[in-house]
Design a protein around this motif. Structure first.
Motif, PDB file in Angstrom:
ATOM      1  N   ASP A  46       4.415  15.171  16.051  1.00 54.00           N
ATOM      2  CA  ASP A  46       2.958  15.250  16.007  1.00 54.00           C
ATOM      3  C   ASP A  46       2.479  15.365  14.558  1.00 54.00           C
ATOM      4  O   ASP A  46       2.482  16.456  13.977  1.00 54.00           O
ATOM      5  CB  ASP A  46       2.490  16.459  16.811  1.00 54.00           C
ATOM      6  N   PRO A  47       2.033  14.261  13.945  1.00 50.51           N
ATOM      7  CA  PRO A  47       1.555  14.320  12.562  1.00 50.51           C
ATOM      8  C   PRO A  47       0.378  15.273  12.372  1.00 50.51           C
ATOM      9  O   PRO A  47       0.220  15.857  11.297  1.00 50.51           O
ATOM     10  CB  PRO A  47       1.140  12.875  12.269  1.00 50.51           C
ATOM     11  N   ALA A  58       3.763  14.516  -1.697  1.00 52.48           N
ATOM     12  CA  ALA A  58       3.654  13.067  -1.587  1.00 52.48           C
ATOM     13  C   ALA A  58       3.307  12.646  -0.162  1.00 52.48           C
ATOM     14  O   ALA A  58       2.436  11.792   0.055  1.00 52.48           O
ATOM     15  CB  ALA A  58       4.964  12.412  -2.022  1.00 52.48           C
ATOM     16  N   ILE A  59       3.974  13.254   0.809  1.00 55.75           N
ATOM     17  CA  ILE A  59       3.703  12.910   2.209  1.00 55.75           C
ATOM     18  C   ILE A  59       2.267  13.280   2.568  1.00 55.75           C
ATOM     19  O   ILE A  59       1.528  12.486   3.160  1.00 55.75           O
ATOM     20  CB  ILE A  59       4.689  13.632   3.139  1.00 55.75           C
ATOM     21  N   MET A  77      -0.797  10.845   3.778  1.00 55.46           N
ATOM     22  CA  MET A  77      -1.443  11.101   5.073  1.00 55.46           C
ATOM     23  C   MET A  77      -2.948  11.301   4.910  1.00 55.46           C
ATOM     24  O   MET A  77      -3.745  10.814   5.730  1.00 55.46           O
ATOM     25  CB  MET A  77      -0.810  12.331   5.734  1.00 55.46           C
ATOM     26  N   LEU A  78      -3.339  11.996   3.868  1.00 59.11           N
ATOM     27  CA  LEU A  78      -4.767  12.215   3.633  1.00 59.11           C
ATOM     28  C   LEU A  78      -5.459  10.916   3.235  1.00 59.11           C
ATOM     29  O   LEU A  78      -6.589  10.644   3.670  1.00 59.11           O
ATOM     30  CB  LEU A  78      -4.954  13.271   2.546  1.00 59.11           C
ATOM     31  N   GLU A  84       0.839  -1.187   0.000  1.00 60.27           N
ATOM     32  CA  GLU A  84       0.000   0.000   0.000  1.00 60.27           C
ATOM     33  C   GLU A  84       0.878   1.242   0.000  1.00 60.27           C
ATOM     34  O   GLU A  84       2.049   1.175   0.366  1.00 60.27           O
ATOM     35  CB  GLU A  84      -0.909   0.013   1.226  1.00 60.27           C
ATOM     36  N   PRO A  85       0.300   2.381  -0.455  1.00 61.42           N
ATOM     37  CA  PRO A  85       1.092   3.619  -0.447  1.00 61.42           C
ATOM     38  C   PRO A  85       1.600   3.908   0.956  1.00 61.42           C
ATOM     39  O   PRO A  85       0.885   3.731   1.942  1.00 61.42           O
ATOM     40  CB  PRO A  85       0.091   4.682  -0.912  1.00 61.42           C
ATOM     41  N   SER A  86       2.841   4.307   1.057  1.00 69.63           N
ATOM     42  CA  SER A  86       3.422   4.569   2.367  1.00 69.63           C
ATOM     43  C   SER A  86       4.263   5.818   2.323  1.00 69.63           C
ATOM     44  O   SER A  86       4.716   6.248   1.271  1.00 69.63           O
ATOM     45  CB  SER A  86       4.297   3.380   2.803  1.00 69.63           C
ATOM     46  N   ARG A  87       4.461   6.410   3.491  1.00 71.68           N
ATOM     47  CA  ARG A  87       5.316   7.589   3.581  1.00 71.68           C
ATOM     48  C   ARG A  87       6.747   7.103   3.572  1.00 71.68           C
ATOM     49  O   ARG A  87       7.334   6.806   4.589  1.00 71.68           O
ATOM     50  CB  ARG A  87       5.008   8.351   4.860  1.00 71.68           C
TER      51      ARG A  87
END
Length: 391
Positions: A219-220, A240-241, A245-246, A2-5
């Motif tokens: 703190d994200p 991208a980050i 996150m969204l 899956e998409p990851s940071r």
């Protein structure tokens, strides 16, 4: 998958890549290599203004000298550029002193002269010229021109105190990079001020400091709005980050549509990891809806050619199955091997990649495998900046 940071395994790796990208724009970018030195930002803006064709006769004497210095510099007549820059400085223009210092520093009009450059740059710094202060800090960090490392903080503190956003950013990144937890609050404050002034790279740096910096709050939720703002302002890693996150709901409510838009934006800006993550989303869409495999494979190929390991694996899978591209088992093997070569972001130990490689390997003779392995390795070091040997 899956998409990851990611840019090397999770959040810490992504912070490392973002920090590397930002570092290229901070102190070390104040002056470039001696062969083709880039003008410092303020002087570059000056030169761009002079390209506009504004009549120099209508300007003040110092402005006229600066215009002539820029014109001479742009045509490669560095000696004339230095003469005009020194005339501007003599007329009281600190930009002229910075220009003269820049030319001396890089030896463009003769032998490089760090001491002479520092003399001119200090003259400009007395008038709070940001370019001069940032260059002086860089020189101090390298003990050049008679400066010592402790001077770097003094110069950058002065730059920040002028209220200039770039000065705040440079001082904030300097404090962050010292690794001293005792100044972490100051680093965050200066980065915040620069970010609030609208600098995309400052927004990115502030977001990363809030998110993954060892001395930050971790703190994200605080970081996410700044990643979004930086991404929307054109910073590809931040886009991208923020996109991931969204999509995943990290740091706040999930918003898949907005996340996809930012992730695509990062991919379109040329970020290899974003190409891989966006290709993965498109592949998943196509598998669940029978949709556009060709578009997914096209993004996988772009990311693969840019060196992203996930994209290389996805493209290998597309070639092996014929989904979105003509089926080509030999090229599938080439790309799945490339995805596993040791380097940052490698899928060297990924079980899915290992499985596909083993399946493809069984299709070929020893001689064919030798040829394909040579093709996979060929060009990796220079084209992808990878190290197949892992040395």
């Amino acid at each position: 998958m899956e998409p990851s940071r990611r840019s090397g395994g999770g959040r810490a790796g992504l912070w490392g890549a973002a920090l590397g990208a930002l570092g290229a724009l901070s102190l070390a970018s104040a002056f470039a290599a001696a062969q083709e030195p880039a003008l410092p930002p303020g002087l570059a803006e000056e030169a761009e203004r002079d390209r506009s064709g504004e009549a120099i006769e209508e300007r003040s004497p110092s402005d006229q000298a600066m215009a002539r210095a820029s014109a001479a510099y742009l045509r490669g007549d560095y000696l004339s550029a230095r003469v005009h820059a020194e005339r501007a400085a003599a007329a009281g223009d600190p930009r002229g002193a910075t220009f003269a210092g820049h030319i001396l520093l890089h030896g463009l009009s003769g032998t490089a002269d760090d001491v002479g450059a520092v003399r001119w740059l200090r003259r400009a710094a007395e008038h709070d010229d940001i370019d001069a202060l940032v260059i002086l800090a860089s020189l101090a960090a390298e003990r050049r021109g008679g400066l010592e490392p402790f001077h770097a903080r003094e110069f950058l503190s002065q730059a920040a105190e002028t209220g200039d956003a770039r000065g705040a950013y440079e001082f904030g990144t300097f404090l962050r990079d010292t690794g001293d937890p005792g100044v972490s609050h100051l680093a965050l404050d200066w980065l915040r001020l620069a970010a609030e002034a609208g600098m995309p790279r400052a927004m990115a740096a502030y977001a990363a400091a809030l998110d993954d910096w060892v001395h930050g709050p971790g703190d994200p939720a605080l970081a996410r709005p700044w990643y979004i703002r930086a991404g929307e302002a054109g910073d590809a890693p931040s886009a991208a980050i923020a996109g991931v996150m969204l999509i995943t709901g990290e740091g706040g409510p999930a918003d898949e549509e907005a996340g996809r838009t930012l992730l695509r934006h990062a991919a379109e800006m040329g970020l290899p990891a974003a190409m891989g993550d966006y290709a993965l989303l498109l592949m998943q869409d196509a598998e669940s809806t029978g949709g556009d495999f060709e578009r997914a494979a096209a993004w996988a190929r772009r990311g693969a050619e840019a060196g992203d390991a996930q994209a290389q694996f996805l493209y290998a899978g597309a070639l092996a199955t014929g989904r979105g591209v003509l089926r080509n088992m030999e090229q599938a093997y080439v790309w799945v091997r490339r995805a596993g070569y040791p380097r940052e972001n490698s899928l060297e130990d990924d079980p899915q990649r290992d499985r596909l490689e083993a399946q493809l390997e069984g299709l070929f003779t020893h001689d064919t495998l030798t040829r394909l392995e040579a093709e996979a390795i060929s060009g990796m070091a220079d084209r992808y900046r990878l190290n197949p040997a892992g040395d």
